[in-house]
Design an enzyme around this catalytic site. Sequence first.
Site, PDB file in Angstrom:
ATOM      1  N   CYS A   1       7.874   2.561   3.627  1.00 44.87           N
ATOM      2  CA  CYS A   1       6.832   3.179   2.800  1.00 44.87           C
ATOM      3  C   CYS A   1       5.685   2.206   2.558  1.00 44.87           C
ATOM      4  CB  CYS A   1       7.423   3.642   1.477  1.00 44.87           C
ATOM      5  SG  CYS A   1       6.207   4.395   0.384  1.00 44.87           S
TER       6      CYS A   1
ATOM      7  N   CYS B   1       4.225   2.315  -0.956  1.00 42.78           N
ATOM      8  CA  CYS B   1       5.051   1.660  -1.981  1.00 42.78           C
ATOM      9  C   CYS B   1       4.959   0.136  -1.873  1.00 42.78           C
ATOM     10  CB  CYS B   1       6.523   2.042  -1.821  1.00 42.78           C
ATOM     11  SG  CYS B   1       6.822   3.764  -1.456  1.00 42.78           S
ATOM     12  N   ASP B   2       5.012  -0.388  -0.666  1.00 40.37           N
ATOM     13  CA  ASP B   2       5.257  -1.818  -0.502  1.00 40.37           C
ATOM     14  C   ASP B   2       4.112  -2.610   0.133  1.00 40.37           C
ATOM     15  OD1 ASP B   2       7.798  -1.498  -1.591  1.00 40.37           O
ATOM     16  OD2 ASP B   2       8.665  -0.968   0.341  1.00 40.37           O
TER      17      ASP B   2
END
Length: 390
Positions: free
Chosen positions: A207, A210-211
Amino acid sequence: MSKQQTDDAVGLPPAPANPTTLPSFGGLSIDFSSDTSVAAPYAPAPLPDLAIDFGGPAVAAAPGGPGFVSASEGRTETKLLIVGSGPAGLTAAIYAARANLEPIVLAGSTPGGQLMLTSDVENYPGFPDGIQGPDLMALFRAQAERFGTHIVDVDIDRVDLSSRPFRIWARGVEYKAQAVIVATGASAMWLGLDSETRLRGRGVSACATCDGFFFRDKEIAVVGGGDTAFEEASYLTRFASKVHMLHRRDEFRASRIMVERARQNPKIEIHTNTEVEEVLGEERVTGLRLVDTETGVERQMAADGLFIAIGHQPNTEAFREWLELDAKGYLVVRDKTNSEIEGVFIAGDVHDHRYRQAVTAAGDGCMAAIDAERWLESQGITEANTLTAW
Ligand code: NDP
């Protein structure tokens, strides 16, 4: 390049010899001290600071995994049954429980959804310092249980949506419900390498949203040749100093415009006919062992992160016979959260391949619970006095 050299090169301190708190993405601290097994990555980490009793070991050694509640200990009939225990399912449960629907959640044998595989979550509102994915899901769960949700950590075997009450079987137990919310989510596809599993959350991610933030000024790689891979690579150039795209063929599934944009981006380098054979690194990703799919020649590449963008698989198995799927295999919703069967609602990533965020899934779960409650009222199954109960 040795590991120490790599650490120096990216400006990180060398990893401690026997760490409990590891240096993490971008120097942020991730505490893996309670991560007792990488072989069971879905198991919720114990939460010493949160008074939540999962009723079992951290690793899913017992049937049903952590928090398993046998059906004999709980209800099997309900006005509203929710299948799935990610942000969509548990938010639906919070809303439904507060509307006195006394929902049952069939949470799956590895409850909590994709956030159980995520370390730092920094884009979920309300947590200015971020929160670990499993901790966030434990909070969702505690909040749902606080208002009377009955959660059972079992996978469903089959469903019968032909008439009401709807019937759902899980580990041989039959559950009956007047309304159902399907919130079974989607699972990211992985390459299937042992090293990839071991380093998930330690530089390996599925992701970018997300990261990506954790890879500021780092050199990273993205696997895949579809639109997702190109979109993620492009997004990651906001942070990374260099993004290597690794694709196993020399033709792309992605749209031409995406490929062209990537080709013109000086931060992106595309490597075709390239497969990842191993993710290198002990405590976190330091590089990749690659193979040329045409010549068989192996090489190594230094990298601080690896994003897998080879597709998602919606978890629709038990519902395929009953509910419509779109061309990509996701459930089809009508008018927000309705399915084609009255009383069956859909929420979260099992239908949404566009946003795929915890917060959007949670919002979807909220909408599904409100729609289910209003529908139950319209059927005379619940009293019409709960519209302000949320
Ligand atoms: P796709 O199925 O389109 O692409 C997956 C890619 O991953 C393919 O290139 C495939 O390689 C590769 N792959 C699959 N398995 C492996 C493996 N084991 N090892 C290495 N490579 C592998 O999935 P996407 O997630 O990219 O897209 C899904 C859908 O969503 C598509 O319809 C896409 O168009 C859409 N989408 C649209 C976007 C947009 O319009 N902005 C953004 C993102 C997605 P190979 O080609 O060799 O099979």
